[in-house]
Write an enzyme that holds these catalytic residues in place. Structure first.
Site, PDB file in Angstrom:
ATOM      1  CD1 TRP A  97      64.641   6.057  -6.303  1.00 30.17           C
ATOM      2  CD2 TRP A  97      62.136   5.928  -7.162  1.00 30.17           C
ATOM      3  NE1 TRP A  97      64.410   6.751  -7.120  1.00 30.17           N
ATOM      4  CE2 TRP A  97      63.900   6.544  -8.582  1.00 30.17           C
ATOM      5  CE3 TRP A  97      61.285   6.606  -8.193  1.00 30.17           C
ATOM      6  CZ2 TRP A  97      63.258   6.585  -9.584  1.00 30.17           C
ATOM      7  CZ3 TRP A  97      61.346   6.293  -9.735  1.00 30.17           C
ATOM      8  CH2 TRP A  97      62.926   6.464 -10.181  1.00 30.17           C
ATOM      9  CB  THR A  98      57.041   7.373  -2.075  1.00 23.73           C
ATOM     10  OG1 THR A  98      55.946   6.975  -3.599  1.00 23.73           O
ATOM     11  CG2 THR A  98      57.903   8.580  -2.759  1.00 23.73           C
ATOM     12  CD  GLU A  99      59.409   1.955  -4.991  1.00 19.70           C
ATOM     13  OE1 GLU A  99      60.448   3.058  -4.061  1.00 19.70           O
ATOM     14  OE2 GLU A  99      60.054   1.652  -5.490  1.00 19.70           O
ATOM     15  CD1 TRP A 147      69.146   4.941 -13.531  1.00 19.70           C
ATOM     16  CD2 TRP A 147      68.872   4.068 -11.412  1.00 19.70           C
ATOM     17  NE1 TRP A 147      69.049   3.691 -13.967  1.00 19.70           N
ATOM     18  CE2 TRP A 147      68.307   3.085 -12.259  1.00 19.70           C
ATOM     19  CE3 TRP A 147      68.696   3.000 -10.052  1.00 19.70           C
ATOM     20  CZ2 TRP A 147      67.939   1.446 -12.334  1.00 19.70           C
ATOM     21  CZ3 TRP A 147      68.552   2.028 -10.135  1.00 19.70           C
ATOM     22  CH2 TRP A 147      68.133   0.816 -11.805  1.00 19.70           C
ATOM     23  CG  ASP A 195      64.569   5.282  -2.392  1.00 24.56           C
ATOM     24  OD1 ASP A 195      66.289   5.755  -2.100  1.00 24.56           O
ATOM     25  OD2 ASP A 195      64.489   4.664  -2.979  1.00 24.56           O
ATOM     26  NE  ARG A 236      57.092   2.242  -8.225  1.00 27.60           N
ATOM     27  CZ  ARG A 236      58.206   2.974  -8.811  1.00 27.60           C
ATOM     28  NH1 ARG A 236      59.249   3.169  -8.245  1.00 27.60           N
ATOM     29  NH2 ARG A 236      58.712   1.965  -9.614  1.00 27.60           N
ATOM     30  CG  HIS A 249      59.065   0.688 -14.399  1.00 26.16           C
ATOM     31  ND1 HIS A 249      58.980   0.339 -13.143  1.00 26.16           N
ATOM     32  CD2 HIS A 249      60.694   1.483 -13.871  1.00 26.16           C
ATOM     33  CE1 HIS A 249      59.860  -0.093 -11.990  1.00 26.16           C
ATOM     34  NE2 HIS A 249      61.464   0.552 -13.520  1.00 26.16           N
ATOM     35  CG  ASP A 286      57.034   3.050 -12.123  1.00 28.12           C
ATOM     36  OD1 ASP A 286      57.378   2.468 -11.930  1.00 28.12           O
ATOM     37  OD2 ASP A 286      58.267   3.451 -12.085  1.00 28.12           O
ATOM     38  CD  GLU A 306      64.834  -0.758 -12.048  1.00 29.92           C
ATOM     39  OE1 GLU A 306      65.421  -1.509 -11.610  1.00 29.92           O
ATOM     40  OE2 GLU A 306      63.372  -0.269 -12.165  1.00 29.92           O
ATOM     41  CE1 TYR A 338      68.449   7.008  -7.781  1.00 33.70           C
ATOM     42  CE2 TYR A 338      67.431   5.397  -6.686  1.00 33.70           C
ATOM     43  CZ  TYR A 338      67.631   5.995  -7.864  1.00 33.70           C
ATOM     44  OH  TYR A 338      67.526   6.194  -9.308  1.00 33.70           O
TER      45      TYR A 338
HETATM   46  C1  ACM Z   1      65.267   3.246 -10.889  1.00 33.80           C
HETATM   47  O1  ACM Z   1      65.944   3.432  -9.436  1.00 33.80           O
HETATM   48  N1  ACM Z   1      64.742   2.705 -11.243  1.00 33.80           N
HETATM   49  C2  ACM Z   1      65.872   5.334 -12.034  1.00 33.80           C
END
Ligand code: ACM
Ligand code: ZN
Length: 716
Positions: free
Chosen positions: A426-428, A351, A378, A120, A222, A149, A285, A376
């Site tokens: 996670w870096t969105e 997760w 983030d 991301r 992804h 991703d 996902e 998490y």
């Molecule tokens: C995830 O946060 N989709 C593993």
């Protein structure tokens, strides 16, 4: 300890001994001279076979010597990290004094991880090394590198140049939050990748610090970036673009021979770069929309006698596992790999809560704990309005600190399958290295302790005290950590029938000072002692001080006295447990919720239910208006109601009066609503809030019931 001490080490620990000596040179300005045998004033790295834990160590400091004992270089390395922490944060002289002490130490878990998403947003080789250094300082031993991703492929694969030319770049990037309407984009091409040479350099650097790097190559979901480069990898063969916004995408790998060949070729280049035992294959996902509509996929389901598309996902992962196992490696996958049947040798990374871990461990599989609820990083760590934009959620430091990686449902035997825990970044919404540091620290420090120490020793007060000292080390290392230690938690409570402000701070040896005139508190402001009686509507400002300065930010609590404050209130039904705020009393405590966050303790959330609120006054009370506010964040399934009803009993004639109002919702986050009432006297008000109903097709959460959120009910 100065330049006259003599230095000794056994050959089994020589790498760490050299590492240590280099560090001494960098901080103290001299190298220790190796002597053949220990004498007075010596430092010795001693190989000791009797130490049980591979990563364990002992340190002894007495008046004439320092002895570091370990069975492995790893153990010696962790002794060195502890030793660093015994030195002052900044060393200004070329000699330091250490206390006499004896430490015997070993970790609780073997997997102590941090994750970083570089798809991301991308981070430089230099920063990845810094991240690894910080992990090693915290005795973390695994770096989970999320390399592919939808928004970008970040690892060079020589056989597939379009991964570098196409999959590594996106046309533009979403700016602001995904839920903003309308969504906005920056119009700038973004991307890049790590060359195989850079990867080797990082893996080597990590290995010198006893950090194992686990690469993640996502499949079958992804994977839109890879499909953008090679459209045949998808079901439809049509061209897609590297994703420019966040979320879950429907274009996933099609399980055809061509795809398996591609993935095996990719792994053939990936595996030799990473000596680790594990390859992370993602697995999370993966929407099954394309597979449902794909002739090849449907035939494969029939041919392989699979139950459905989940069976097909299991077939996909199991087939890749077989390939990876044949190369002497093991797979890790996110907990969705349980759906449709778990691949025989897989390790599960849990997760979506901990159910996946429980199921997998009971089935005899190893698990790694990274539940969104505790891991998490983030998510927001504070509910201050000025926190940098984040994906959402709320994960304060204390919650990470009290995480127990072993789910309660597991027996002692099953619990041996829990390898450890990992913080995920996670870096969105994380675009710079400074922001990675802000989100990861200090929560990674809490996670390090979760993984290393005995849960019986967990004491948050003590942790925060130690952390306040550790800040100096982080400053020296130029780490942009978040500091929420000097924040105030404030409430309006009743003590001896009197409403009072109750202010708390986690660090106990500091002073709280406050003002009630709207000014920012300073060293001359009045000291707070519990409790502060409330005389009427007040703007209370407070901050934490030591005897020289203000330490944190200003805390503000606006108390708005109105007729319902302190009245008896009941709710039917109760709020959802994730959004219970400070309970029903919070609706009549004189304090409104945040204007920008619905997760604070003043907002209450109800999911899909009609809500009835009853307010009882202990004596007849004159009222002329009743108002409240609704939260309206449709991207997060939160809708203001379409209408709202009120009824109250007029004390003078005993008649019950009703009123129903339409609620006008605009595109705003806050929807205030007021009932104007012809002035009457009452002891009883009932407010009825019907749920908005089912969310329309085409919108986030379509088909689900909406949430209702409201804060203070103000009666005048
Ligand atoms: C995830 O946060 N989709 C593993
Ligand atoms: Zn297909």
């Amino acid at each position: 300890m100065d330049k006259n001490v003599s230095f000794h080490y056994d050959s089994e620990l020589q790498t760490t001994a050299h590492f240590f000596n280099k560090y001494v040179e960098e901080t103290l300005g001299f190298q220790l001279i190796k002597h053949s045998k220990p004498d007075r004033n010596s430092i010795t790295f001693q190989y000791d076979e009797t130490i049980e834990n591979e990563e364990g160590y002992e340190i002894l400091v007495d008046t004439s010597q320092i002895i570091i004992k370990a069975k492995t270089e790893k153990g010696a390395f962790y002794a060195f990290q502890t030793f660093r922490q015994l030195l002052p944060a900044t060393v200004e002289t070329n000699s330091v004094h250490l206390r006499n002490l004896y430490i015997k130490d070993a970790p609780r878990f073997t997997y102590r991880g941090m994750h970083l998403d570089v798809s991301r947003h991308l981070f430089s080789v230099a920063f990845i090394k810094k991240y690894i250094d910080l992990m090693a300082m915290l005795k973390m031993n695994t770096f989970h590198w999320h390399l592919t991703d939808d928004q970008g492929w970040r690892i060079e694969i020589k056989k597939y140049p379009e991964l570098q030319n196409i999959a590594a770049y996106r046309d533009e990037t979403l700016i602001g939050h995904y839920n903003d309407t309308p969504q906005q984009f920056d119009g700038k091409k973004y991307g890049g990748f790590y060359t195989q040479e850079e990867i080797k350099e990082i893996v080597q650097y990590a290995s010198e610090r006893h950090v194992t790097v686990i690469p993640e190559i996502e499949m079958p979901g992804h994977s839109q970036a890879a499909i953008a480069a090679y459209p045949n990898l998808g079901c439809t063969g049509t061209t897609v673009k590297v994703a420019t916004k966040w979320g879950v995408f429907e274009d996933i790998y099609c399980p055809k021979e061509e795809t398996f060949t591609f993935l095996e070729d990719v792994l053939d280049e990936v595996m030799p770069l990473f000596p680790a035992k594990y390859i992370h294959i993602g697995g999370d996902e993966a929407p099954k929309t394309r597979w449902k509509a794909c002739e090849h996929c449907q035939e494969l389901i029939k041919k392989e006698d699979l139950k459905d598309e989940h069976g097909l996902q299991s077939y996909f992962i199991t087939r890749m596992e077989k390939y990876i196992n044949s190369k002497g490696k093991q797979i890790i996958g996110w907990d969705e790999i349980l759906e449709g049947g778990l691949a025989p040798n897989a390790t599960v990374m849990s997760w979506r809560g901990t159910n996946g871990a429980v199921e997998a461990a009971k089935a005899g599989h190893n698990v790694i704990m990274t539940p969104t609820s505790h891991a998490y990083f983030d998510y927001y760590q504070s509910d201050n309005e000025d926190e940098p934009l984040a994906i959402g959620g709320y994960l304060p430091l204390e919650k990470v600190y009290y995480f127990d990686p072993i789910p309660k449902e597991l027996s002692t035997e099953e619990a041996t399958h829990v390898l450890g825990a990992q913080g995920n970044v996670w870096t969105e919404y994380i675009t710079t290295p400074e922001q990675v540091e802000y989100m990861a620290f200090p929560r990674a420090i809490a996670m390090a302790e979760v993984n290393w120490s005995n849960p019986r020793q967990r004491d948050y007060q003590d942790f925060t005290y130690r952390l306040s000292h550790f800040h100096k080390r982080l400053d020296t290392l130029n780490v942009n950590y978040a500091n929420h230690l000097y924040e105030i938690e404030g409430n309006v409570v009743t003590r001896n029938n009197q409403l009072v402000f109750d202010l708390q701070t986690i660090i106990r040896d500091k002073t709280i000072r406050f003002t009630t005139d709207g000014s920012s508190p300073n060293l001359q402001s009045e000291k707070y002692t519990p409790y502060l009686p409330i005389e009427g509507s007040t703007v209370l400002k407070a901050a934490v001080f030591d005897n020289k300065q203000k330490l944190g930010r200003d805390f503000e609590l606006i108390f708005n006295k109105h007729a319902a404050v302190g009245a008896t209130i009941s709710l039917e039904p109760k709020p959802h447990k994730a959004y219970a705020g400070s309970g029903s009393k919070g609706l009549v405590n004189g304090v409104s919720g945040s204007n920008t966050r619905f997760g604070d303790k003043e907002w209450l959330g109800f999911w899909g239910k009609d809500v009835t609120i009853t307010i009882e006054f202990d004596k007849p009370t004159k009222i002329s208006s009743v108002s409240t506010r609704f939260y309206n964040a449709n991207g997060q399934w939160i809708y203001a109601p379409k209408e709202i009803g009120i009824s109250y009993i007029n004390e003078e004639d005993g008649r019950t009066l009703h009123q129903v109002n339409q609620v006008t919702t605009a595109d705003t986050t806050l929807v205030p609503h007021t009932f104007q009432i012809e002035e009457i006297t009452t002891k009883h008000i009932e407010i009825f809030i019907p749920n908005y109903g089912t969310i329309q097709d085409g919108l986030q959460g379509a088909g689900n019931k909406a949430w209702t959120f409201l804060d203070e009910i103000i009666v005048k």
